[in-house]
Motif scaffolding. Structure first.
Motif, short mmCIF file in Angstrom:
data_model
loop_
_atom_site.label_atom_id
_atom_site.label_comp_id
_atom_site.label_asym_id
_atom_site.label_seq_id
_atom_site.Cartn_x
_atom_site.Cartn_y
_atom_site.Cartn_z
N VAL A 408 -13.66 -14.13 37.74
CA VAL A 408 -13.46 -15.10 38.82
C VAL A 408 -12.33 -16.07 38.50
O VAL A 408 -11.66 -16.59 39.41
CB VAL A 408 -14.77 -15.84 39.12
CG1 VAL A 408 -15.13 -16.82 38.00
CG2 VAL A 408 -14.70 -16.56 40.46
N LYS A 412 -9.32 -17.05 40.91
CA LYS A 412 -9.00 -18.42 41.32
C LYS A 412 -7.51 -18.72 41.13
O LYS A 412 -6.90 -19.42 41.94
CB LYS A 412 -9.83 -19.41 40.52
CG LYS A 412 -11.30 -19.47 40.93
CD LYS A 412 -12.07 -20.47 40.08
CE LYS A 412 -13.53 -20.57 40.52
NZ LYS A 412 -14.29 -21.51 39.67
N HIS A 415 -5.78 -17.19 43.95
CA HIS A 415 -6.04 -18.01 45.14
C HIS A 415 -5.09 -19.20 45.18
O HIS A 415 -4.48 -19.50 46.22
CB HIS A 415 -7.50 -18.49 45.11
CG HIS A 415 -7.96 -19.06 46.41
ND1 HIS A 415 -9.26 -19.43 46.66
CD2 HIS A 415 -7.28 -19.35 47.56
CE1 HIS A 415 -9.37 -19.90 47.89
NE2 HIS A 415 -8.18 -19.88 48.45
N TYR A 437 -14.74 -13.21 45.54
CA TYR A 437 -15.75 -14.26 45.31
C TYR A 437 -17.16 -13.70 45.48
O TYR A 437 -18.08 -14.06 44.74
CB TYR A 437 -15.52 -15.42 46.27
CG TYR A 437 -14.39 -16.34 45.86
CD1 TYR A 437 -14.38 -16.92 44.58
CD2 TYR A 437 -13.35 -16.65 46.72
CE1 TYR A 437 -13.34 -17.77 44.19
CE2 TYR A 437 -12.31 -17.50 46.34
CZ TYR A 437 -12.31 -18.05 45.08
OH TYR A 437 -11.30 -18.89 44.69
N CYS A 440 -18.09 -11.50 42.47
CA CYS A 440 -18.24 -12.32 41.26
C CYS A 440 -19.43 -13.28 41.37
O CYS A 440 -19.68 -14.06 40.44
CB CYS A 440 -16.96 -13.11 40.99
SG CYS A 440 -15.57 -12.06 40.48
N THR A 442 -19.81 -15.83 43.33
CA THR A 442 -19.47 -17.21 43.73
C THR A 442 -19.61 -17.30 45.24
O THR A 442 -18.62 -17.41 45.97
CB THR A 442 -18.04 -17.57 43.26
OG1 THR A 442 -17.83 -17.11 41.94
CG2 THR A 442 -17.80 -19.07 43.32
N SER A 445 -18.10 -20.35 47.33
CA SER A 445 -16.66 -20.23 47.62
C SER A 445 -16.41 -19.18 48.69
O SER A 445 -15.54 -19.33 49.55
CB SER A 445 -15.89 -19.87 46.35
OG SER A 445 -16.01 -20.88 45.38
N ALA A 446 -17.18 -18.09 48.64
CA ALA A 446 -17.03 -17.02 49.64
C ALA A 446 -17.33 -17.55 51.04
O ALA A 446 -16.61 -17.26 51.99
CB ALA A 446 -17.95 -15.85 49.30
#
Length: 706
Positions: A408, A412, A415, A437, A440, A442, A445-446
């Motif tokens: 991740v 990031k 991103h 995301y 992983c 997360t 964040s998704a």
């Protein structure tokens, strides 16, 4: 420049030339001008004309306008127009038409329109010149509006005008307008014109009305090479590669030499349907007419052979002297990479004299395709050192890599890069971020990213979010999104496949039925993957009757579907149905069973107490189907013998096992021996369990059945 400015220009030019001695007359100067034109000195020729304070013959102006147009020489065009108006306040219409054409060729449409608007008299050629100018410079709407004004003014268009207008119709897919133009073509008797006929074939094809395109093509009495190229291309664009190839061979029968573009289009059509045999025949045609080494033909041949797995043939074309361009290098790298031969692909990549972002992406895609994630990561680091060429495809691939590695932090960083460099609004990058995301874990964040994509997100975005929810046991949240999806986009069958899996996870039968009904009512294809999801959902929701119905409605059944129904029947404790279905599977003989199939059969035998039948199928695995029994098959046989008290068979079975029994197996043997008073085998099982876990000692005692 307008007519009203002529007197001012005349005054300026005459006043300028009062102090200039002119060595010769117009006739002699004309010869000098033509001499400069013959040696390619257009600027010098126009400068001589511009400096002379008298008019020249109109044919010279026309000749110069034509040469200026072909050379896109806008400065010289303006000089010519100025000189023409200065010494001819009312020049002939045909000369002004040539000036409009020249401005159009130079892309100066404002000048062309200004000259057109200020002309005191216009003819069909004037309108035609400006229409062509708009059409060729990417302003089809203006060309069509101008044609309407021309037609309303009672001016009859000629073949050239109609061809330009039809081309503009094709650019904006104006089907209704095209049909009206078609009517005018017939009205004015131009229906036999092969150029107009080809243009009509093109516009109907672009508008996806291939029946009309084919009918129009068949009406052309003697189609030329361009006509054939158009019909082949339009069939291919419609996704009908088979007919495109057929039409190419029909053209060959007429003994007409195909254009290199037609050969390329036919090869691309072969590639789209993996028609290698026909592609080889077209290759022979290319050799015969000497276009094999044409850049677009060689590229199409390489692509055909590569995608059909004929890498040796692709490499032979690539080794032709004229084929070593960047496009073909990239095609070869991609071909080897996508065939799993990443080592050869990387060797070719390293030999490339130049690379672009597409080449880098092709190599990275190959590593992704082969799941060589570590190599892909090293390649990304090399890419960042060597080049700054990055596009949205590159970022999407790196995000796929991050998702595969569950890295991740790398995701990031991508991103942040995407946000800083303006890629964050690209939907492909957004969807790749969403997938990364989600995989992983997360999910926060998704979700933020998903709602940030509002207004641009598509079915892929929804699929990514739903898959993330389903993967992380959030099936209820996934199902609650169904109606929001329907309100925003048209879901794909894969979306519904994910939702059906979510329904199966939480036994949401009613929701699953609603999804099934929606798909049927809206004409969705229930392919083998969706059918498997439906079968799994109904089985897990204890609705075996529906599961069997879904299974029986399948026109084709693969091994996964067979295994799903067998395990579904086991789940619903319908062992006899499992055995009945397996007999049908063997009778059809289309699909061969695997280890999962036999797991279902042995579970069914346990359910029904069919010990002898289970022993038969266990032996059948290796004897007939060459399947080596796995741990779960041995567990099933131990469970079967233990449950039904076949202690002699159990003793014989465990003694002959090719590996040591696991703790759960030994525990089941131990419990069976206690229940059925088999002391010798029970003590043996207890000793083995004590060896495995001495901290919790097992002591065999005969159970009191009273």
């Amino acid at each position: 420049m307008g007519v009203n400015a002529a007197s001012l220009l005349s005054h300026l030019l005459r006043s300028t030339h009062k102090s200039t001695s002119l060595p010769t007359d117009a006739k002699t100067l004309t010869k000098t001008i033509l001499s400069h034109l013959n040696t390619g000195r257009l600027g010098k020729a126009v400068s001589i004309l511009f400096a002379f304070p008298e008019s020249f013959d109109f044919s010279l102006y026309a000749h110069l306008f034509k040469i200026c147009a072909s050379n896109r020489a806008i400065v010289e065009v303006r000089k010519l127009e100025s000189h023409l108006f200065t010494f001819n306040p009312y020049p002939p219409v045909f000369l002004l038409n040539r000036a409009i054409e020249a401005y159009g060729k130079c892309g100066c449409l404002d000048d062309a329109r200004e000259l057109f608007d200020e002309m005191p008299h216009k003819d069909g050629g004037s309108w035609n010149s400006l229409i062509i100018a708009y059409s060729q410079n990417g302003f089809p709407e203006k060309a069509l509006n101008l044609f309407l004004n021309m037609n309303n003014g009672g001016i009859i268009a000629n073949e050239i005008t109609f061809a330009s207008v039809l081309g503009s119709c094709g650019d904006v897919l104006a089907l209704c307008f095209s049909r009206q133009i078609h009517g005018l073509v017939l009205k004015y008797g131009f229906c036999g014109n092969v150029i107009l006929g080809s243009s009509l074939v093109d516009i109907y094809g672009k508008c996806r009305i291939m029946s009309d395109a084919r009918r129009m093509f068949d009406e052309i009495e003697n189609p030329n090479a361009v006509s054939w190229n158009v019909i082949v291309r339009r069939y291919f664009d419609m996704g009908d590669g088979k007919t495109a190839v057929f039409m190419f061979f029909e053209m060959i029968k007429t003994n007409l030499r195909p254009l290199s573009f037609t050969v390329s289009n036919a090869l691309i059509a072969c590639t789209s349907i993996y028609a290698l045999k026909e592609g080889v025949q077209i290759h022979g045609v290319a050799i015969k007419i000497n276009v094999e080494e044409d850049e677009i033909v060689s590229s199409s041949l390489i692509d055909l052979y590569a995608k059909c797995g004929e890498l040796v043939s692709a490499h032979i074309i690539f080794d032709l002297p004229s084929s070593k361009n960047l496009i073909n290098w990239t095609s070869m790298v991609s071909a080897y990479a996508m065939s799993g031969r990443t080592r050869e692909a990387r060797e070719l990549f390293n030999e490339m004299p130049e690379r672009n972002v597409i080449t880098w992406n092709a190599m990275l895609t190959g590593y992704k395709h082969s799941c060589q994630w570590e190599e892909a990561l090293d390649f990304v680091f090399l890419m960042r050192k060597v080049t700054r060429d990055v596009d949205h495809v590159t970022l999407g691939l790196i995000l796929n890599l991050s998702a595969a590695l569950l890295d991740v932090e790398l995701g990031k960083q991508v991103h942040g890069f995407a946000y800083r460099h303006g890629f964050h609004s690209n939907l492909l990058v957004g969807n790749a971020l969403l997938d990364m995301y989600g995989k992983c874990g997360t999910l926060r964040s998704a979700r933020y990213l998903f709602y940030d994509l509002i207004g641009s997100r598509d079915k892929v975005s929804w699929n990514s979010l739903l898959t993330s929810y389903a993967h992380h046991q959030m099936s209820e949240e996934a199902i609650l999104l169904v109606w929001k999806i329907l309100g925003e986009t048209t879901p794909s069958k894969y979306t519904f496949g994910t939702l059906l899996a979510a329904c199966a996870n939480i036994f949401a039968l009613e929701a699953g039925k609603q999804i099934h009904g929606f798909m049927i009512r809206n004409g969705y294809e229930i392919d083998i993957v969706v059918r498997g999801a439906l079968l799994d959902m109904y089985s897990k929701c204890r609705c075996l009757e529906y599961a069997l119905k879904v299974f029986k409605e399948a026109t084709a059944r693969d091994l996964i579907l067979w295994n799903s129904i067998l395990l579904g029947c086991c789940h619903n404790k319908k062992g006899e149905k499992v055995l009945e279905l397996f007999e049908l599977m063997e009778k059809e003989g289309v699909v061969k069973p695997d280890h999962i199939t036999f797991k279902g059969i042995l579970l069914a035998c346990i359910c029904e107490g069919r010990v002898e039948l289970a022993r038969h199928y266990f032996n059948l695995m290796s004897q007939q189907y060459c399947i080596i029994p796995r741990l779960e098959h041995y567990e099933s046989m131990i469970e079967l013998y233990s449950r039904y008290g076949f202690m002699d068979e159990l003793k014989d079975f465990v003694k002959k096992m090719p590996f040591e029994l696991t703790a759960p197996m030994l525990t089941r043997v131990f419990d069976a021996c206690r229940e059925y008073r088999c002391s010798r085998l029970g003590k043996w099982a207890a000793d083995r369990l004590n060896e495995l876990n001495p901290t919790v000692p097992f002591r065999f005692e005969i159970m009191d059945k009273t």
